[in-house]
Design an enzyme around this catalytic site. Structure first.
Site, short mmCIF file in Angstrom:
data_model
loop_
_atom_site.label_atom_id
_atom_site.label_comp_id
_atom_site.label_asym_id
_atom_site.label_seq_id
_atom_site.Cartn_x
_atom_site.Cartn_y
_atom_site.Cartn_z
N GLU A 104 0.84 -1.20 0.00
CA GLU A 104 0.00 0.00 0.00
C GLU A 104 0.88 1.25 0.00
O GLU A 104 1.92 1.29 0.62
CB GLU A 104 -0.87 -0.04 1.27
CG GLU A 104 -1.88 1.07 1.38
CD GLU A 104 -2.83 0.89 2.57
OE1 GLU A 104 -3.31 -0.25 2.83
OE2 GLU A 104 -3.07 1.87 3.27
N ASP A 106 0.15 5.31 0.63
CA ASP A 106 -0.94 6.14 1.17
C ASP A 106 -0.72 7.63 1.18
O ASP A 106 0.31 8.10 1.67
CB ASP A 106 -1.07 5.87 2.69
CG ASP A 106 -1.78 4.62 3.01
OD1 ASP A 106 -2.66 4.24 2.26
OD2 ASP A 106 -1.42 4.01 4.04
N GLU A 108 -3.14 10.45 3.08
CA GLU A 108 -4.37 10.66 3.86
C GLU A 108 -4.38 12.11 4.32
O GLU A 108 -3.38 12.60 4.85
CB GLU A 108 -4.42 9.74 5.08
CG GLU A 108 -4.79 8.32 4.73
CD GLU A 108 -5.09 7.48 5.96
OE1 GLU A 108 -6.08 6.74 5.95
OE2 GLU A 108 -4.33 7.59 6.94
#
Ligand SMILES: *[C@@H]1O[C@H](CO)[C@@H](O)[C@H](O)[C@H]1NC(C)=O
Length: 289
Positions: A104, A106, A108
């Protein structure tokens, strides 16, 4: 997924043999590239697919995914985040594979009270293990206009950029025993959800539901990427394209300089300097850049 993982080891080989890449470059109609996956009408495609909005209210958030899965790519998206009092809201935008040992990458975005800065939270998971958080404040108001958030993911490194400025790099240090994201195709995912138990000032500031619905907007998705078919074959392997730059790209000395300078001014958390968290010593990659 079984067919994908069984052919995983083939990807690298194909890349080495063919040394080419490219594919699936598109911009404009988001409907072609993205699919709304949840939120019961809270996510919307507007203006003939030029614009996608996610919204969050007390009952639910919403989200979308890319139709394609990718194994390496240069992926850009423009986002305009929840404006006003966005405290407690989390807009997640990331690449992720499936399964228990997933990979993953990311972005955010953690909302805040009106006028207080968002946090851009980043992380990299390899084989289900993350714990590589770096957080930034931004040098602009991410709610006033669209800005471009990019992930360059190739066999050499992963580079996170904001409006073309690199902010973070995760190098392939596999030869040093650090697992790299190199055999699990990933899809883009995005969602807007309530994270008020931790997002804003560590959970102290709660979501003000009287301001709901909260809305984040997306446009100009662009994936210069290797698309993995359900059979497991890669678009990069099947077309003989000239060797293109993103597949081999690394930061040059100017890029490194720009990244260091942004990190110096805007990074507010780095797992690699959090001694309390790693009393027995920092993760290996922290000492190699
Ligand atoms: C919210 O504002 C406070 C005060 O300026 C700041 O410390 C924090 O980093 C901001 N962002 C979040 C998501 O808490």
């Amino acid at each position: 997924m079984a067919s994908l993982s069984s052919s995983n080891s083939a990807y690298l080989l194909l890349f080495v043999v063919i040394g080419s890449s490219i594919l699936a470059a598109s911009a404009g109609d988001l409907k072609k590239d993205l699919e709304i996956t949840w939120g019961d009408g809270r996510a919307k495609m507007l203006n003939n697919g030029e614009l996608l909005t996610l919204s969050l209210d007390k009952a639910s958030g919403s989200g979308f995914e890319s139709r394609n899965t990718f194994m390496y790519g240069q992926i850009d998206m423009q986002l305009k985040l929840v404006a006003g009092n966005s405290a407690g809201t989390v807009t997640a935008y990331y690449l992720s594979s499936k399964g228990s040992d997933w990979d993953e990458i990311d972005f955010e975005f953690l909302g805040n009270l009106s006028g207080d800065p968002y946090i851009l939270h980043t992380n990299v998971f390899s084989q289900g293990k993350g714990n590589r958080e770096q957080q930034f404040h931004l040098w602009f108001d991410p709610t006033a206009d669209f800005h471009t958030y990019s992930i360059l993911w190739n066999p050499k490194n992963i580079i996170f950029s904001v409006d073309g400025t690199p902010i973070r790099k995760f190098k392939n240090l596999e030869s040093n025993g650090i697992p790299y994201l190199k055999d699990k195709p990933m899809r883009i995912h995005s969602s807007l959800w309530n994270g008020d138990d931790w997002a804003t000032r560590g959970g102290l500031v709660k979501t003000d539901w009287s301001k709901a619905p909260f809305t984040a907007s997306y446009r100009n998705f662009k994936a210069n990427a290797c698309v993995i078919a359900s059979s497991g074959s890669s678009s990069c392997a099947s077309k003989s394209q000239p060797s293109n730059s993103w597949f081999n790209q690394e930061l040059d000395s100017n890029g490194e300089k720009r990244m260091k300078s942004v990190q110096k001014k805007f990074m507010i958390y780095n797992y690699c300097t959090d001694a309390k968290r790693f009393p027995k010593g920092f993760p290996k990659e922290c000492n190699m850049s």
